[in-house]
Scaffold this motif. Structure first.
Motif, PDB file in Angstrom:
ATOM      1  N   PRO A   1      -3.136   3.821   3.736  1.00 51.52           N
ATOM      2  CA  PRO A   1      -2.115   4.148   4.732  1.00 51.52           C
ATOM      3  C   PRO A   1      -2.613   4.093   6.172  1.00 51.52           C
ATOM      4  O   PRO A   1      -1.883   3.663   7.061  1.00 51.52           O
ATOM      5  N   ASP A   2      -3.840   4.516   6.404  1.00 56.53           N
ATOM      6  CA  ASP A   2      -4.350   4.510   7.781  1.00 56.53           C
ATOM      7  C   ASP A   2      -4.451   3.089   8.319  1.00 56.53           C
ATOM      8  O   ASP A   2      -4.120   2.842   9.483  1.00 56.53           O
ATOM      9  N   GLU A   3      -4.902   2.161   7.497  1.00 54.71           N
ATOM     10  CA  GLU A   3      -4.998   0.770   7.938  1.00 54.71           C
ATOM     11  C   GLU A   3      -3.604   0.198   8.200  1.00 54.71           C
ATOM     12  O   GLU A   3      -3.397  -0.541   9.164  1.00 54.71           O
ATOM     13  N   TYR A   4      -2.649   0.553   7.355  1.00 54.68           N
ATOM     14  CA  TYR A   4      -1.269   0.110   7.577  1.00 54.68           C
ATOM     15  C   TYR A   4      -0.752   0.642   8.915  1.00 54.68           C
ATOM     16  O   TYR A   4      -0.207  -0.107   9.720  1.00 54.68           O
ATOM     17  N   ARG A   5      -0.900   1.918   9.136  1.00 55.46           N
ATOM     18  CA  ARG A   5      -0.365   2.536  10.357  1.00 55.46           C
ATOM     19  C   ARG A   5      -1.021   1.984  11.623  1.00 55.46           C
ATOM     20  O   ARG A   5      -0.390   1.918  12.678  1.00 55.46           O
TER      21      ARG A   5
ATOM     22  N   VAL B   1       0.871  -1.157   0.000  1.00 50.12           N
ATOM     23  CA  VAL B   1       0.000   0.000   0.000  1.00 50.12           C
ATOM     24  C   VAL B   1       0.921   1.222   0.000  1.00 50.12           C
ATOM     25  O   VAL B   1       1.936   1.248   0.707  1.00 50.12           O
ATOM     26  N   LEU B   2       0.614   2.172  -0.850  1.00 48.49           N
ATOM     27  CA  LEU B   2       1.436   3.375  -0.956  1.00 48.49           C
ATOM     28  C   LEU B   2       1.175   4.264   0.257  1.00 48.49           C
ATOM     29  O   LEU B   2       0.042   4.646   0.529  1.00 48.49           O
ATOM     30  N   LEU B   3       2.233   4.590   0.987  1.00 50.07           N
ATOM     31  CA  LEU B   3       2.113   5.406   2.198  1.00 50.07           C
ATOM     32  C   LEU B   3       2.437   6.872   1.937  1.00 50.07           C
ATOM     33  O   LEU B   3       1.782   7.752   2.465  1.00 50.07           O
TER      34      LEU B   3
ATOM     35  N   ALA C   1       8.054  -1.510   5.924  1.00 49.53           N
ATOM     36  CA  ALA C   1       8.042  -0.233   5.210  1.00 49.53           C
ATOM     37  C   ALA C   1       9.229  -0.234   4.251  1.00 49.53           C
ATOM     38  O   ALA C   1      10.342  -0.607   4.634  1.00 49.53           O
ATOM     39  N   VAL C   2       8.974   0.154   3.011  1.00 48.62           N
ATOM     40  CA  VAL C   2      10.013   0.190   1.984  1.00 48.62           C
ATOM     41  C   VAL C   2      10.115   1.616   1.454  1.00 48.62           C
ATOM     42  O   VAL C   2       9.142   2.161   0.927  1.00 48.62           O
TER      43      VAL C   2
ATOM     44  N   ILE D   1       7.252   5.707  -0.274  1.00 43.44           N
ATOM     45  CA  ILE D   1       7.280   4.782   0.857  1.00 43.44           C
ATOM     46  C   ILE D   1       6.048   3.906   0.724  1.00 43.44           C
ATOM     47  O   ILE D   1       4.931   4.397   0.572  1.00 43.44           O
ATOM     48  N   SER D   2       6.283   2.602   0.736  1.00 49.70           N
ATOM     49  CA  SER D   2       5.193   1.635   0.646  1.00 49.70           C
ATOM     50  C   SER D   2       5.260   0.717   1.848  1.00 49.70           C
ATOM     51  O   SER D   2       6.318   0.554   2.469  1.00 49.70           O
ATOM     52  N   GLY D   3       4.136   0.115   2.174  1.00 51.50           N
ATOM     53  CA  GLY D   3       4.107  -0.791   3.306  1.00 51.50           C
ATOM     54  C   GLY D   3       3.320  -2.043   2.991  1.00 51.50           C
ATOM     55  O   GLY D   3       2.511  -2.071   2.062  1.00 51.50           O
TER      56      GLY D   3
END
Length: 139
Positions: free
Chosen positions: A66-70, A36-38, A81-82, A46-48
């Motif tokens: 991004p919110d779900e990732y965080r 997912v693109l952050l 995180a990449v 930054i992707s996660g």
């Protein structure tokens, strides 16, 4: 991805049915599931991703943004995180830098991640070299 020697077979092995097409670019790879693109910029992204990195069966999470990732904190999993950047160098050349960070949600995930990384980690530099060499060939 078509230009990679090492990366494409590994992605096919790891992502299974979610494997991107051979025509997927480096940029596109980190903007689609399981990533997912952050953050996105002209010269950096930054992707996660999250889930059971070490397991093909349990797999990687389908994150909606991004919110779900965080907010990801499912026990027994990890987040990755990449960061990819392209910087200018003297003489008009460019430099591509990639950095990956892993955060295990809990001790159980850490105990699962360590043996996985002991096997995968030593080879990760070859994957990065392959990826960067493919980017140079396309430039």
């Amino acid at each position: 991805m078509r230009d990679t020697v090492t990366l494409r077979p590994l992605i096919m092995l790891r992502f299974g049915g979610d494997t991107p097409s051979p025509d997927t670019t480096f940029r596109e790879l980190f903007r689609r599931h399981p990533f997912v693109l952050l953050e996105d910029g002209e010269r950096r992204s930054i992707s996660g991703l999250a889930g059971h990195l070490w397991s093909r069966r349990a797999g990687l999470a389908h994150l909606d943004g991004p919110d779900e990732y965080r907010a990801w904190d499912k026990p027994g999993t990890a987040r990755v995180a990449v960061l990819n950047t392209v910087g200018a160098r003297p003489g008009g050349e460019s430099e591509i830098v990639t950095e990956t960070r892993v955060r295990c949600v809990d001790r159980r995930a850490l105990l699962r991640f360590r043996p996985y990384w002991a096997v995968v980690g030593p080879f990760s530099r070859f994957i990065r070299i392959d990826l960067l060499a493919a980017a140079v060939r396309r430039a």
